[in-house]
Design a protein around this motif. Sequence first.
Motif, short mmCIF file in Angstrom:
data_model
loop_
_atom_site.label_atom_id
_atom_site.label_comp_id
_atom_site.label_asym_id
_atom_site.label_seq_id
_atom_site.Cartn_x
_atom_site.Cartn_y
_atom_site.Cartn_z
N LEU A 120 27.84 87.19 -19.61
CA LEU A 120 28.54 88.45 -19.89
C LEU A 120 29.15 89.36 -18.82
N PHE A 121 28.12 89.21 -17.88
CA PHE A 121 28.36 90.27 -16.54
C PHE A 121 29.63 89.54 -15.76
N THR A 122 29.47 88.07 -15.62
CA THR A 122 30.64 87.54 -14.98
C THR A 122 31.96 87.55 -15.81
N GLY A 123 31.79 87.50 -16.94
CA GLY A 123 32.92 87.55 -18.10
C GLY A 123 33.69 89.08 -17.91
N LEU A 124 32.68 89.96 -17.97
CA LEU A 124 33.25 91.37 -17.70
C LEU A 124 33.95 91.58 -16.45
N LEU A 125 33.44 91.15 -15.23
CA LEU A 125 34.36 91.50 -13.99
C LEU A 125 35.50 90.51 -13.93
N SER A 126 35.64 89.52 -14.36
CA SER A 126 36.60 88.63 -14.40
C SER A 126 37.82 88.92 -15.56
N GLY A 127 37.31 89.86 -16.26
CA GLY A 127 38.43 90.35 -17.56
C GLY A 127 38.55 89.32 -18.56
N ASN A 128 37.54 88.50 -18.71
CA ASN A 128 37.53 87.52 -19.90
C ASN A 128 37.13 87.80 -21.43
N GLU A 129 38.25 88.54 -21.76
CA GLU A 129 38.11 89.11 -23.14
C GLU A 129 37.83 88.20 -24.31
N ALA A 130 38.43 87.02 -24.04
CA ALA A 130 38.18 86.10 -24.94
C ALA A 130 36.68 85.71 -25.12
N LEU A 131 35.81 85.78 -24.05
CA LEU A 131 34.26 85.45 -24.16
C LEU A 131 33.67 86.57 -24.98
N PHE A 132 34.09 87.94 -24.69
CA PHE A 132 33.34 88.88 -25.72
C PHE A 132 33.93 88.81 -27.11
N GLU A 133 35.08 88.22 -27.26
CA GLU A 133 35.66 87.92 -28.57
C GLU A 133 34.86 87.15 -29.38
N ASN A 134 34.55 85.85 -28.73
CA ASN A 134 33.96 84.82 -29.03
C ASN A 134 32.30 85.13 -29.60
#
Length: 293
Positions: A120-134
Amino acid sequence: MTSYLALTSEQVKKAVAAVKKSKPVYAEILDFYGGVFDAQEDCKGHIDLEPLQLSEDLQTAKARGKLPLIEIEAFIYDEAESANLFLNLCHLASGANPKLSAAAEIILNAVGTTLKPAVLFTGLLSGNEALFENMANELEIEKPVIGFFTYNSLKPSLCACADQLAVYLDQEEPWLQGYCPICGNAPILSLLEDEGRRKLVCSFCWHLWPAKRVHCPYCDSSRNKDLHYFYSEDEEDTRVDVCDNCKKYIKTVDTRKVARLIYPALEQITTLHLDIKAQEMGFEPGIRLFMQV
Ligand SMILES: [Zn+2]
Ligand SMILES: [Zn+2]
């Protein structure tokens, strides 16, 4: 250093207690947020980060182009401390309002099986909204709730990075832009100081930078006819600056009128009634609010 800011854990605790007294309507929400701030301040004392360094050429180029020093992706964080804080925040939320508490339980159950805070940390910093969506779909909880726990677990590291990087800013020439000189994000709050000076507070790394007094940070307008403000009744220390050009607003705390020390995240949370008022009047916040669940 700005003398009106709450900087130590003890000062933050005192500021929270003072607001609970002066704005009892926020007492319950502050039972939770007071714990969040405590945990974050405690984490700040434990994080260990490699120094962030910028070459002289890069600094000059950034200053000349009015570019922020780093991209969000370049922020570093203490993985172990952030993961620890992530669990602490979920435990704190277990005792909060039913919606947050139910989501926190689900997240705690998923940690160690399907959910890894580091992802999640990496996802937030790379702007990976799809990860949060999934993740939100998979766990059947709302995306902003996962964003809230993730962002707030990273926040002590983000602030520490911003503190480190601040030494690279041009001390002679004030920044005066509507975006953060460290990370380029929009401001969440503005602060009025003595002699008409104004500072903006970054919504992401919480760095404070000097701003023009009459200026909309979101569309850059400095025209008097676009810019107005309103106060709520019985509350002289906080106003809402609105812009007729871009229809956005920013809340402004007049530090000269506040007797307690200021902790920007606390001011943000305990002025939500002003957000409601501004939005009823047809204005939008200038940022995506991570802190609001
Ligand atoms: Zn920033
Ligand atoms: Zn504007």
